[in-house]
Design a protein around this motif. Structure first.
Motif, PDB file in Angstrom:
ATOM      1  N   ASP A  46       0.895  -1.247  -0.013  1.00  0.00           N
ATOM      2  CA  ASP A  46       0.184   0.014   0.082  1.00  0.00           C
ATOM      3  C   ASP A  46       1.044   1.280  -0.055  1.00  0.00           C
ATOM      4  OD1 ASP A  46      -2.199  -1.746   0.235  1.00  0.00           O
ATOM      5  OD2 ASP A  46      -2.699  -1.041   2.176  1.00  0.00           O
ATOM      6  N   ASP A  48       0.917   4.545   0.986  1.00  0.00           N
ATOM      7  CA  ASP A  48       0.312   5.784   1.580  1.00  0.00           C
ATOM      8  C   ASP A  48       1.092   7.073   1.293  1.00  0.00           C
ATOM      9  OD1 ASP A  48      -1.387   3.848   2.694  1.00  0.00           O
ATOM     10  OD2 ASP A  48      -0.541   3.810   4.718  1.00  0.00           O
ATOM     11  N   HIS A 103      -5.931   2.250  -4.088  1.00  0.00           N
ATOM     12  CA  HIS A 103      -6.047   2.258  -2.578  1.00  0.00           C
ATOM     13  C   HIS A 103      -7.040   3.427  -2.178  1.00  0.00           C
ATOM     14  CE1 HIS A 103      -4.571   1.202   1.359  1.00  0.00           C
ATOM     15  NE2 HIS A 103      -3.685   2.262   1.586  1.00  0.00           N
ATOM     16  N   HIS A 142      -8.003   2.145   2.185  1.00  0.00           N
ATOM     17  CA  HIS A 142      -6.933   2.804   3.039  1.00  0.00           C
ATOM     18  C   HIS A 142      -7.387   3.061   4.395  1.00  0.00           C
ATOM     19  CE1 HIS A 142      -3.849   5.693   4.096  1.00  0.00           C
ATOM     20  NE2 HIS A 142      -4.849   6.734   4.112  1.00  0.00           N
ATOM     21  N   GLY A 143      -6.702   2.944   5.418  1.00  0.00           N
ATOM     22  CA  GLY A 143      -7.105   3.343   6.854  1.00  0.00           C
ATOM     23  C   GLY A 143      -6.174   4.489   7.365  1.00  0.00           C
TER      24      GLY A 143
HETATM   25 ZN   LIG Z   1      -3.140   2.981   3.651  1.00  0.00          ZN
END
Ligand SMILES: [Zn+2]
Length: 231
Positions: A46, A48, A103, A142-143
């Motif tokens: 991922d 970010d 994402h 995505h968190g």
């Molecule tokens: Zn993420």
């Protein structure tokens, strides 16, 4: 001591090959395109932050002849996926067999900007497929430190309704793997079939040494460096 150098990143995948893991994408996992009689490492990344660090991952994967599924954001505050240099990074990854995909931040964008999220996702998929000249097979939520959980979108929506094969947290994978993630930046955490393995801080290599059959690694470019995390 935990080691998040690129050198160690390469060691993880060398060890996987030495332990006779098939290293596959999520697309291949969800399509059952691998040998179930052999051990498998499902390789998820991922992005970010710090998309430029994917160049190092690309060099490692090319050298070892392996691939990954790589999820990138359209709404990242610190990188522009459409910067021309970043399009090239993605093309390079695609050229060695990596899967690239979205994402997603659908709950965040709806709650903050009041955009209708189903329509948004459809348009994001079409846009992504146009720019990267590739079919999109799945998404990974995505968190973030927002009040919303982006995974909630999939409580009331089905991947197939968007022409997709999977969402990365679908039970077929999540409930049937050892998931090992660097998402706490400076240490590893692990889940077994969706349940947290409390205080299990082993690196992926530790899980390989135990003989884990379906190892699902999640790594983030921003966690990895040569000598210093903010270099
Ligand atoms: Zn993420």
């Amino acid at each position: 001591m935990d080691n998040f150098t690129y050198e160690y990143y390469e060691t993880i995948f060398k060890e996987a090959l030495a332990h006779e893991y098939q290293i596959i994408t999520l697309k291949e996992f969800f399509l059952d395109e691998y040998d179930k009689d052999k051990k498998v490492l499902v390789n998820r990344i991922d992005v970010d932050f710090k998309i430029a660090r994917l160049r190092r991952f690309y060099q490692i994967f090319k050298k070892l002849g392996i691939r990954a599924s790589i999820y990138v954001r359209l709404h990242a505050p610190d990188y522009n996926l459409l910067a021309i240099g970043n399009i090239k990074i993605m093309q390079d990854l695609i050229s060695i067999g990596c899967e690239v995909a979205l994402h997603t931040e659908l709950e965040d964008v709806e709650h903050y900007c009041q955009l209708e999220k189903q329509n948004l996702l459809k348009r994001e998929i079409a846009f992504f497929e146009t720019i990267f000249e590739t079919k999109l097979y799945g998404t990974a939520s995505h968190g973030d430190m927002t009040p919303n959980n982006n995974l909630d979108f999939w409580k009331t929506n089905k991947a197939s309704d968007f022409g997709l094969l999977y969402e990365a947290y679908d039970d077929k994978l999540w409930k049937n793997c050892r998931y090992v993630s660097d998402s706490e930046w400076t240490r590893w955490k692990a889940y077994e079939n969706g349940e947290l393995l409390k205080d299990d801080r082993r690196t992926p290599i530790g899980h390989m040494q135990e003989g884990c059959r379906v190892l699902h690694t999640l790594t983030h470019p921003e966690s990895w460096y040569d000598g210093y995390i903010y270099e």
